[in-house]
Every structure is written in C-alpha cells, then in structure tokens.
Design an enzyme around this catalytic site. Structure first.
Site, PDB file in Angstrom:
ATOM      1  N   LYS A 227       0.845  -1.198   0.000  1.00  0.00           N
ATOM      2  CA  LYS A 227       0.000   0.000   0.000  1.00  0.00           C
ATOM      3  C   LYS A 227       0.877   1.245   0.000  1.00  0.00           C
ATOM      4  CE  LYS A 227      -3.945  -2.256   2.089  1.00  0.00           C
ATOM      5  NZ  LYS A 227      -4.635  -2.703   3.296  1.00  0.00           N
TER       6      LYS A 227
ATOM      7  N   GLN B 144      -4.875  -1.287   9.510  1.00  0.00           N
ATOM      8  CA  GLN B 144      -4.853  -2.637   8.934  1.00  0.00           C
ATOM      9  C   GLN B 144      -5.501  -3.636   9.897  1.00  0.00           C
ATOM     10  OE1 GLN B 144      -3.601  -3.420   5.758  1.00  0.00           O
ATOM     11  NE2 GLN B 144      -4.530  -5.404   6.157  1.00  0.00           N
TER      12      GLN B 144
ATOM     13  N   ASP C 222     -11.204   3.122   3.875  1.00  0.00           N
ATOM     14  CA  ASP C 222     -11.650   1.729   3.808  1.00  0.00           C
ATOM     15  C   ASP C 222     -13.176   1.653   3.655  1.00  0.00           C
ATOM     16  OD1 ASP C 222      -9.781  -0.301   3.737  1.00  0.00           O
ATOM     17  OD2 ASP C 222      -9.425  -0.312   5.908  1.00  0.00           O
TER      18      ASP C 222
END
Ligand code: NDP
Length: 291
Positions: free
Chosen positions: A53, A97, A120
C-alpha cells in the site's frame, strides 16, 4: 476455456495511472493527497499488504505515512493515534490494517476514524451512505469488483446477481453496489439452502467466501459474469514440502468453460483493492477541499 478473462491486474494498472494523473494535476495546485496506514503487531501477511500500500501510494505521487505499533499496543493508545491523524491536515486517508490484536476492539477503532478520512469505507457513516445511495467512501474490494463487472457488463439492471458472503468488508457492500445498479440481488451465506441452485440463477455471480474452489462449474449459468474475490492458500501439487499456491473460491477451469467472463486468482479482484484505496484517498483529498 470459453469465458473472457477479466484482467484485474491490467485494469488496476490503468486505474492507478488515472489516479496518478489527477494527483499530478492537484500537485500543480499545491495539494498532495496523503494516506496514513497503521499496522499493529507483526502479522506477516498484514506487513506485506502495508508495504505494498505504501509503495503504490508513493508511486501514485501521494504522501505515505506509516505507523507501526507493537502487538502489545492498548486500545487507548491506538485511539489516540487515530485522533492525531484525524486532526492532521496532511492526512486525507486513514487505514488501520485489520485484523487487530485481541485486546483492541476493531469496531471502536473503525468508529473513531473521521468518516471523511475513512478510505476503507468501514465507518457506519459511510456504510449508511452507501445503503442510502449517498456519495461516500466505498470499501475498496467490492468497489474494485464492481468496476470489473462494469468492464464486461456495464448494464446489470434487471439481471440476477448472487453474492456469496455477507461480510461487512466484501459481501454486504458488494450487494449494495449491485442493487444501486438495479440488479436483482440475492445474498447467500453459510445458512443458504441449496447454494448451487441459487448460484445457477446468477447472471452475475460474486464469490466472497474464503473456501478454496467451492463454486463448481455446474453452479454457473452459461454466459454469466463470475467474480472471484476469494484468496485461499492451498498446498501446491507440484513442488516440494511446504510449497503453496493461491486459488479463489471458484474452481477456475470448470467455471471458465461455462461463464461468459471470469476473474482469475491471482490477478483478478486482488490488484483492484489497492488501486481503489488510492482512488478513495484521492476522492477524500478532493472532497475535504471542496474540489
Ligand atoms: P468472511 O470470513 O468475513 O466472510 C465469509 C462469508 O462466507 C460469510 O458471510 C460466510 O457466511 C460465508 N460462507 C462461509 N462458508 C460458506 C459456505 N459453505 N457456503 C456459503 N457461504 C459461506 O470473509 P471476507 O468477506 O472478509 O472474505 C471473503 C474472501 O475474500 C476470503 O477468501 C478473503 O481472503 C477474500 N478477500 C479478498 C480481498 C482482496 O481481493 N483484496 C479483500 C478481502 C477479502 P456466514 O456469514 O453465514 O458465516
């Protein structure tokens, strides 16, 4: 194989290039989008995701902020970091995460992220926005999957769509996106009776289960679009002890003989997830500045 192969890797590269182009245009106006990624603990798979990422964020011309915290980090400490990132004007997107260590409640962390920085798309505000058809940040994996569907079947109105899996990360938002496009949507899960028969109705079939090659060729309606979200590591038939390979939730060769179009694993939905994360960060950066 009769199905068209949906090349997610190539599509994702194109999307990343489009994002990078827009980022360059923003940079010319003095705006550089920034993505903060927080990793708690040492989970090796998560560490790989976070590294990828960060690398792709920088490649797209955006700023990457990485925060690595020890596995022993307490919830209050993580929430304090999230609050700092919420307040930091250089940060447009925040991603914590998952999974998190057991002492931290993931929902509390998700709800602490400012909805306008929630790239997200897991915050209840963004979940609600998606459900009510308002603009917001959409979870990356289903967003990427829906782009791949659009690439082969731009109009799904009135078609039968079946999504296997009802997680908040993939299945439910995937179903919402298909419903928004006026498909007739069925969400199947572990309690669904006669899953094969339900799948056989699908003009668009999305598998997001986490069971290697569960969906067989005779579950597929001829000509259907098959999107395989599953990523499963299984022992490799060739190669020695400890060798593994990745397979999806769909038995690819069987399904590809019947489907109209299908995503491979790897190289299908997987690469779209990070590309969509970058697209979401760009969207958040623009929205926050009223661009
Ligand atoms: P979850 O484990 O959260 O959800 C799995 C879903 O599958 C559940 O809704 C479950 O039903 C359902 N299910 C389990 N067994 C069966 C069965 N036998 N028949 C029908 N349905 C079943 O997984 P995620 O949604 O997070 O992920 C799904 C897959 O997608 C995984 O392989 C994951 O690795 C992959 N993935 C890939 C991503 C990417 O491409 N970048 C990103 C995220 C996930 P129930 O709710 O009843 O338990």
């Amino acid at each position: 194989m009769t199905a068209t192969l949906i090349d997610g890797k190539a599509f994702a590269a194109g999307l990343r290039a489009r994002v990078a182009e827009e980022v360059r245009a923003l940079a010319a106006r003095g705006v550089v989008p920034g993505l903060a990624v927080v990793l708690v603990g040492e989970d090796p798979a998560s560490a790989v995701y976070v590294r990828n990422k960060a690398a792709q964020t920088v490649e797209a011309g955006m700023r990457s902020f990485q925060h690595r915290l020890p596995a022993s980090t307490g919830q209050a400490e993580l929430l304090a970091l999230v609050a700092t990132l919420n307040a930091d004007p250089a940060v447009d997107g925040i991603l914590v995460q998952l999974p998190l260590p057991a002492q931290i409640d993931p929902q509390a962390v998700i709800e602490a992220i400012a909805p306008e920085k929630d790239v997200d798309g897991f915050h209840p505000m963004n979940v609600g926005r998606l459900a009510t058809g308002m603009a917001g940040l959409v979870p990356c994996t289903p967003l990427g999957a829906s782009m791949l569907i659009d690439s082969v079947r731009p109009d799904v109105a009135g078609l039968e769509a079946v999504v296997i899996g009802r997680s908040s990360i993939v299945g439910k938002p995937m179903a919402q996106l298909l419903l928004q496009r006026s498909a007739t949507v069925t969400i199947a899960h572990s309690r669904t009776r006669d899953l094969a028969a339900v799948c056989r109705r699908a003009d668009v079939l999305v598998a997001a289960v986490g069971r290697p090659e569960m969906v067989r060729g005779d579950w597929i309606k001829p000509g259907a679009v098959v999107i395989d979200v599953g990523i499963n590591r299984v022992p490799s038939p060739e190669g020695g002890e400890g060798r593994t390979r990745l397979v999806g939730d769909v038995a690819f060769a069987e399904a590809a003989a019947v489907a109209g179009a299908i995503t491979p694993v790897p190289g299908g939905v997987g690469p779209m997830t990070i590309a969509c994360l970058l697209a979401n960060t760009l969207q958040a950066a623009k929205a926050r500045r009223g661009i």
